[in-house]
Scaffold this motif. Structure first.
Motif, PDB file in Angstrom:
ATOM      1  N   GLU A  49       0.812  -1.209   0.000  1.00 52.28           N
ATOM      2  CA  GLU A  49       0.000   0.000   0.000  1.00 52.28           C
ATOM      3  C   GLU A  49       0.854   1.271   0.000  1.00 52.28           C
ATOM      4  OE1 GLU A  49      -3.289   0.462  -0.211  1.00 52.28           O
ATOM      5  OE2 GLU A  49      -3.520  -1.689  -0.531  1.00 52.28           O
ATOM      6  N   GLU A  50       2.136   1.100   0.370  1.00 55.42           N
ATOM      7  CA  GLU A  50       2.993   2.283   0.423  1.00 55.42           C
ATOM      8  C   GLU A  50       3.321   2.832  -0.963  1.00 55.42           C
ATOM      9  OE1 GLU A  50       5.674  -1.340   0.289  1.00 55.42           O
ATOM     10  OE2 GLU A  50       3.848  -0.725   1.342  1.00 55.42           O
ATOM     11  N   VAL A  51       3.080   2.019  -1.998  1.00 52.67           N
ATOM     12  CA  VAL A  51       3.324   2.484  -3.369  1.00 52.67           C
ATOM     13  C   VAL A  51       2.163   3.387  -3.781  1.00 52.67           C
ATOM     14  CG1 VAL A  51       3.673   1.833  -5.771  1.00 52.67           C
ATOM     15  CG2 VAL A  51       4.615   0.399  -3.952  1.00 52.67           C
ATOM     16  N   LYS A  52       2.437   4.667  -3.920  1.00 48.73           N
ATOM     17  CA  LYS A  52       1.383   5.644  -4.203  1.00 48.73           C
ATOM     18  C   LYS A  52       1.451   6.191  -5.631  1.00 48.73           C
ATOM     19  CE  LYS A  52      -0.006   5.508   0.093  1.00 48.73           C
ATOM     20  NZ  LYS A  52      -1.282   4.860   0.463  1.00 48.73           N
ATOM     21  N   LYS A  53       2.532   5.872  -6.337  1.00 46.81           N
ATOM     22  CA  LYS A  53       2.710   6.466  -7.664  1.00 46.81           C
ATOM     23  C   LYS A  53       3.567   5.561  -8.541  1.00 46.81           C
ATOM     24  CE  LYS A  53       4.090  10.888  -9.774  1.00 46.81           C
ATOM     25  NZ  LYS A  53       4.634  12.234  -9.491  1.00 46.81           N
ATOM     26  N   LEU A  54       3.178   5.432  -9.802  1.00 45.97           N
ATOM     27  CA  LEU A  54       3.944   4.654 -10.771  1.00 45.97           C
ATOM     28  C   LEU A  54       4.412   5.580 -11.892  1.00 45.97           C
ATOM     29  CD1 LEU A  54       1.893   1.348 -11.238  1.00 45.97           C
ATOM     30  CD2 LEU A  54       4.221   1.537 -10.364  1.00 45.97           C
ATOM     31  N   THR A  55       5.713   5.636 -12.088  1.00 48.71           N
ATOM     32  CA  THR A  55       6.275   6.483 -13.140  1.00 48.71           C
ATOM     33  C   THR A  55       7.095   5.631 -14.106  1.00 48.71           C
ATOM     34  OG1 THR A  55       6.400   8.421 -11.698  1.00 48.71           O
ATOM     35  CG2 THR A  55       7.791   8.424 -13.664  1.00 48.71           C
ATOM     36  N   PHE A  56       6.793   5.763 -15.376  1.00 43.39           N
ATOM     37  CA  PHE A  56       7.558   5.100 -16.423  1.00 43.39           C
ATOM     38  C   PHE A  56       8.302   6.184 -17.200  1.00 43.39           C
ATOM     39  CE2 PHE A  56       3.793   2.561 -15.574  1.00 43.39           C
ATOM     40  CZ  PHE A  56       4.289   1.264 -15.490  1.00 43.39           C
ATOM     41  N   CYS A  57       9.562   5.960 -17.496  1.00 45.42           N
ATOM     42  CA  CYS A  57      10.295   6.981 -18.242  1.00 45.42           C
ATOM     43  C   CYS A  57      11.370   6.336 -19.109  1.00 45.42           C
ATOM     44  CB  CYS A  57      10.928   8.006 -17.303  1.00 45.42           C
ATOM     45  SG  CYS A  57      12.221   7.358 -16.232  1.00 45.42           S
TER      46      CYS A  57
END
Length: 259
Positions: free
Chosen positions: A38-46
Protein backbone atom coordinates in the motif's frame (compact mmCIF):
# COMPACT_ATOMS: atom_id res chain seq x y z
CA UNK A 1 0.81 -1.11 -36.74
CA UNK A 2 -0.43 -3.78 -34.32
CA UNK A 3 -3.62 -3.42 -32.30
CA UNK A 4 -2.56 -2.52 -28.77
CA UNK A 5 -5.30 -4.44 -26.97
CA UNK A 6 -8.51 -6.29 -27.95
CA UNK A 7 -11.47 -3.95 -28.49
CA UNK A 8 -9.29 -0.87 -27.97
CA UNK A 9 -9.11 1.22 -31.18
CA UNK A 10 -5.41 2.05 -30.88
CA UNK A 11 -2.64 0.94 -33.22
CA UNK A 12 0.92 0.54 -32.00
CA UNK A 13 4.30 0.26 -33.74
CA UNK A 14 4.74 -3.50 -34.22
CA UNK A 15 8.47 -3.59 -33.49
CA UNK A 16 8.18 -1.63 -30.25
CA UNK A 17 5.13 -3.70 -29.27
CA UNK A 18 7.07 -6.94 -29.70
CA UNK A 19 10.10 -5.62 -27.81
CA UNK A 20 7.91 -4.62 -24.86
CA UNK A 21 6.10 -7.96 -24.96
CA UNK A 22 9.39 -9.81 -24.46
CA UNK A 23 9.90 -8.55 -20.91
CA UNK A 24 6.42 -7.44 -19.84
CA UNK A 25 5.81 -10.58 -17.75
CA UNK A 26 9.12 -10.01 -15.95
CA UNK A 27 8.24 -6.48 -14.96
CA UNK A 28 4.60 -7.17 -14.05
CA UNK A 29 5.32 -8.21 -10.41
CA UNK A 30 6.88 -4.78 -9.81
CA UNK A 31 3.71 -3.09 -11.06
CA UNK A 32 1.01 -5.33 -9.62
CA UNK A 33 2.16 -8.21 -7.49
CA UNK A 34 2.05 -9.61 -3.95
CA UNK A 35 5.13 -7.60 -2.96
CA UNK A 36 3.66 -4.28 -4.10
CA UNK A 37 2.32 -2.84 -0.87
CA UNK A 38 0.00 0.00 0.00
CA UNK A 39 2.99 2.28 0.42
CA UNK A 40 3.32 2.48 -3.37
CA UNK A 41 1.38 5.64 -4.20
CA UNK A 42 2.71 6.47 -7.66
CA UNK A 43 3.94 4.65 -10.77
CA UNK A 44 6.27 6.48 -13.14
CA UNK A 45 7.56 5.10 -16.42
CA UNK A 46 10.30 6.98 -18.24
CA UNK A 47 12.89 6.57 -20.95
CA UNK A 48 14.97 8.25 -23.63
CA UNK A 49 14.33 7.65 -27.33
CA UNK A 50 13.09 4.08 -27.88
CA UNK A 51 13.04 3.60 -24.11
CA UNK A 52 10.41 6.32 -23.83
CA UNK A 53 8.28 4.66 -26.50
CA UNK A 54 8.45 1.40 -24.55
CA UNK A 55 7.57 3.28 -21.35
CA UNK A 56 4.39 4.55 -23.01
CA UNK A 57 3.31 1.03 -23.93
CA UNK A 58 4.07 -0.22 -20.41
CA UNK A 59 1.84 2.48 -18.94
CA UNK A 60 -0.97 1.59 -21.35
CA UNK A 61 -0.71 -2.12 -20.55
CA UNK A 62 -0.68 -1.31 -16.83
CA UNK A 63 -4.27 -0.17 -17.32
CA UNK A 64 -5.41 -2.46 -20.11
CA UNK A 65 -3.78 -5.75 -19.11
CA UNK A 66 -3.29 -5.42 -15.37
CA UNK A 67 -6.43 -3.37 -14.68
CA UNK A 68 -4.56 -0.98 -12.42
CA UNK A 69 -6.46 2.14 -11.36
CA UNK A 70 -4.16 4.60 -13.10
CA UNK A 71 -5.76 7.63 -11.45
CA UNK A 72 -5.41 6.23 -7.94
CA UNK A 73 -1.85 5.04 -8.63
CA UNK A 74 -0.98 8.31 -10.37
CA UNK A 75 0.46 6.45 -13.36
CA UNK A 76 2.52 8.84 -15.46
CA UNK A 77 5.05 8.70 -18.27
CA UNK A 78 8.04 10.95 -18.99
CA UNK A 79 9.69 10.54 -22.39
CA UNK A 80 12.82 12.27 -23.67
CA UNK A 81 13.32 12.58 -27.41
CA UNK A 82 11.04 9.61 -28.02
CA UNK A 83 9.17 8.85 -31.24
CA UNK A 84 5.40 8.55 -30.92
CA UNK A 85 4.30 4.97 -31.57
CA UNK A 86 0.54 5.15 -30.93
CA UNK A 87 -2.41 6.24 -33.05
CA UNK A 88 -6.14 5.82 -33.23
CA UNK A 89 -7.20 2.87 -35.38
CA UNK A 90 -9.66 4.68 -37.63
CA UNK A 91 -10.68 1.50 -39.48
CA UNK A 92 -11.73 -0.15 -36.23
CA UNK A 93 -13.46 3.02 -35.02
CA UNK A 94 -15.45 3.29 -38.25
CA UNK A 95 -16.41 -0.36 -37.91
CA UNK A 96 -17.46 0.12 -34.29
CA UNK A 97 -19.58 3.14 -35.22
CA UNK A 98 -21.50 1.08 -37.82
CA UNK A 99 -21.94 -2.05 -35.71
CA UNK A 100 -22.53 -0.42 -32.31
CA UNK A 101 -24.70 2.56 -33.21
CA UNK A 102 -26.57 2.67 -29.88
CA UNK A 103 -23.55 2.10 -27.63
CA UNK A 104 -20.83 3.84 -29.66
CA UNK A 105 -19.36 6.61 -27.50
CA UNK A 106 -17.94 8.69 -30.31
CA UNK A 107 -14.42 9.19 -31.59
CA UNK A 108 -11.70 9.65 -28.95
CA UNK A 109 -9.53 12.76 -29.31
CA UNK A 110 -6.29 10.77 -29.07
CA UNK A 111 -4.79 7.34 -28.49
CA UNK A 112 -4.42 8.09 -24.78
CA UNK A 113 -8.09 9.02 -24.59
CA UNK A 114 -9.04 5.71 -26.23
CA UNK A 115 -6.84 3.79 -23.78
CA UNK A 116 -8.44 5.58 -20.84
CA UNK A 117 -5.50 7.71 -19.74
CA UNK A 118 -5.51 11.47 -19.26
CA UNK A 119 -3.41 13.53 -21.65
CA UNK A 120 -1.54 14.85 -18.61
CA UNK A 121 -0.33 11.30 -17.87
CA UNK A 122 2.25 11.66 -20.64
CA UNK A 123 4.84 14.42 -20.70
CA UNK A 124 6.97 14.29 -23.82
CA UNK A 125 10.21 16.26 -23.45
CA UNK A 126 11.63 17.34 -26.81
CA UNK A 127 14.72 19.41 -27.58
CA UNK A 128 13.76 21.88 -30.29
CA UNK A 129 16.20 20.56 -32.91
CA UNK A 130 15.81 16.85 -32.19
CA UNK A 131 14.55 15.07 -35.30
CA UNK A 132 13.74 11.68 -33.71
CA UNK A 133 10.49 12.71 -31.91
CA UNK A 134 9.23 13.96 -35.28
CA UNK A 135 9.57 10.55 -36.94
CA UNK A 136 6.44 8.84 -38.30
CA UNK A 137 4.26 11.86 -37.51
CA UNK A 138 2.57 14.31 -39.84
CA UNK A 139 5.33 16.77 -38.87
CA UNK A 140 8.04 14.38 -40.11
CA UNK A 141 10.14 16.60 -42.44
CA UNK A 142 10.16 13.98 -45.21
CA UNK A 143 6.37 13.62 -44.99
CA UNK A 144 5.97 17.40 -45.11
CA UNK A 145 8.06 17.43 -48.27
CA UNK A 146 5.69 14.84 -49.77
CA UNK A 147 2.67 17.00 -48.88
CA UNK A 148 4.23 20.06 -50.47
CA UNK A 149 4.63 18.15 -53.75
CA UNK A 150 1.56 18.37 -55.98
CA UNK A 151 1.62 14.68 -56.93
CA UNK A 152 2.17 13.60 -53.34
CA UNK A 153 -0.57 15.88 -52.00
CA UNK A 154 -3.07 14.59 -54.57
CA UNK A 155 -2.28 11.01 -53.63
CA UNK A 156 -2.82 11.71 -49.93
CA UNK A 157 -6.07 13.58 -50.64
CA UNK A 158 -7.33 10.69 -52.77
CA UNK A 159 -6.65 8.23 -49.95
CA UNK A 160 -8.38 10.55 -47.50
CA UNK A 161 -11.46 10.90 -49.71
CA UNK A 162 -11.57 7.14 -50.31
CA UNK A 163 -10.88 5.78 -46.85
CA UNK A 164 -11.69 8.74 -44.58
CA UNK A 165 -9.77 11.35 -42.58
CA UNK A 166 -7.12 10.69 -39.94
CA UNK A 167 -6.15 7.32 -41.34
CA UNK A 168 -2.54 6.47 -42.12
CA UNK A 169 -0.97 8.33 -45.04
CA UNK A 170 -3.53 11.13 -45.28
CA UNK A 171 -2.96 14.88 -45.23
CA UNK A 172 -3.30 15.05 -41.44
CA UNK A 173 -1.43 11.90 -40.55
CA UNK A 174 1.68 9.99 -41.59
CA UNK A 175 1.79 6.83 -39.41
CA UNK A 176 1.28 7.84 -35.77
CA UNK A 177 -0.16 10.77 -33.83
CA UNK A 178 0.85 13.07 -30.99
CA UNK A 179 -0.47 12.43 -27.50
CA UNK A 180 -0.01 13.93 -24.08
CA UNK A 181 1.68 17.16 -23.03
CA UNK A 182 4.67 18.44 -24.97
CA UNK A 183 7.55 19.87 -22.93
CA UNK A 184 9.37 21.80 -25.65
CA UNK A 185 12.96 22.70 -24.77
CA UNK A 186 14.43 25.54 -26.80
CA UNK A 187 18.13 26.19 -26.34
CA UNK A 188 20.00 29.47 -26.60
CA UNK A 189 23.10 29.79 -28.79
CA UNK A 190 25.53 31.20 -26.23
CA UNK A 191 25.15 28.74 -23.37
CA UNK A 192 22.83 25.93 -24.31
CA UNK A 193 22.25 24.26 -20.97
CA UNK A 194 21.82 27.54 -19.10
CA UNK A 195 19.34 29.05 -21.51
CA UNK A 196 16.82 26.22 -21.64
CA UNK A 197 13.29 27.53 -22.00
CA UNK A 198 10.39 25.26 -21.19
CA UNK A 199 7.21 25.63 -23.20
CA UNK A 200 4.55 23.21 -22.05
CA UNK A 201 1.80 22.45 -24.52
CA UNK A 202 -1.39 20.63 -23.58
CA UNK A 203 -3.29 21.39 -26.79
CA UNK A 204 -2.65 18.61 -29.32
CA UNK A 205 -2.90 20.92 -32.34
CA UNK A 206 -0.32 23.29 -30.86
CA UNK A 207 1.80 20.25 -29.95
CA UNK A 208 1.74 19.20 -33.59
CA UNK A 209 2.40 22.70 -34.92
CA UNK A 210 5.38 23.25 -32.65
CA UNK A 211 7.09 20.07 -33.85
CA UNK A 212 6.42 20.62 -37.56
CA UNK A 213 9.51 20.78 -39.73
CA UNK A 214 10.19 20.99 -43.42
CA UNK A 215 13.08 19.04 -44.90
CA UNK A 216 14.95 22.25 -45.70
CA UNK A 217 14.74 23.31 -42.05
CA UNK A 218 17.61 21.03 -41.14
CA UNK A 219 19.37 20.66 -44.49
CA UNK A 220 19.79 24.39 -45.18
CA UNK A 221 23.43 25.35 -45.14
CA UNK A 222 24.54 21.72 -45.40
CA UNK A 223 26.27 22.34 -48.74
CA UNK A 224 28.66 24.82 -47.13
CA UNK A 225 28.90 22.89 -43.88
CA UNK A 226 27.99 19.17 -44.15
CA UNK A 227 28.11 18.81 -40.37
CA UNK A 228 25.11 21.13 -40.12
CA UNK A 229 22.89 18.36 -41.45
CA UNK A 230 24.04 16.14 -38.57
CA UNK A 231 23.05 18.65 -35.89
CA UNK A 232 19.47 17.35 -35.41
CA UNK A 233 20.74 13.80 -34.93
CA UNK A 234 23.48 14.93 -32.54
CA UNK A 235 20.99 16.85 -30.42
CA UNK A 236 19.11 13.58 -29.85
CA UNK A 237 21.99 12.34 -27.67
CA UNK A 238 20.74 11.40 -24.20
CA UNK A 239 23.43 13.48 -22.50
CA UNK A 240 21.94 16.64 -23.98
CA UNK A 241 18.64 15.83 -22.28
CA UNK A 242 20.43 15.03 -19.03
CA UNK A 243 22.28 18.37 -19.14
CA UNK A 244 19.14 20.39 -19.78
CA UNK A 245 17.01 18.60 -17.19
CA UNK A 246 19.75 18.93 -14.57
CA UNK A 247 20.01 22.64 -15.24
CA UNK A 248 16.25 23.08 -14.99
CA UNK A 249 16.15 21.13 -11.71
CA UNK A 250 18.98 23.15 -10.16
CA UNK A 251 17.50 26.41 -11.42
CA UNK A 252 14.10 25.56 -9.95
CA UNK A 253 15.73 24.75 -6.61
CA UNK A 254 17.61 28.08 -6.56
CA UNK A 255 14.47 30.02 -7.42
CA UNK A 256 12.58 28.23 -4.65
CA UNK A 257 15.31 29.07 -2.11
CA UNK A 258 15.24 32.74 -3.08
CA UNK A 259 11.53 32.80 -2.36
Amino acid sequence: PTQMHPDVPVGCHTGVYEMTEEFFNEITPYIKGPDVGEEVKKLTFCGHSLGGSIAMILAAWTKLRLDVDCVKMKVNVHTYGSPNVLALDMSLLNKMEKEEKETFRGYPKSALDAIGLEESALRAHVLSNDIVPRMWLSHDPVFNTLKSNEWGANLLKWKEETFGRRGMLTMDRFLYEVSGYLIFLELGNDNAAKRAVVKETANLETHLERLTWQLEDFTSGAQNNPLRALAPALEHNSQNYVDVMQYLAVNALLVKRKQ
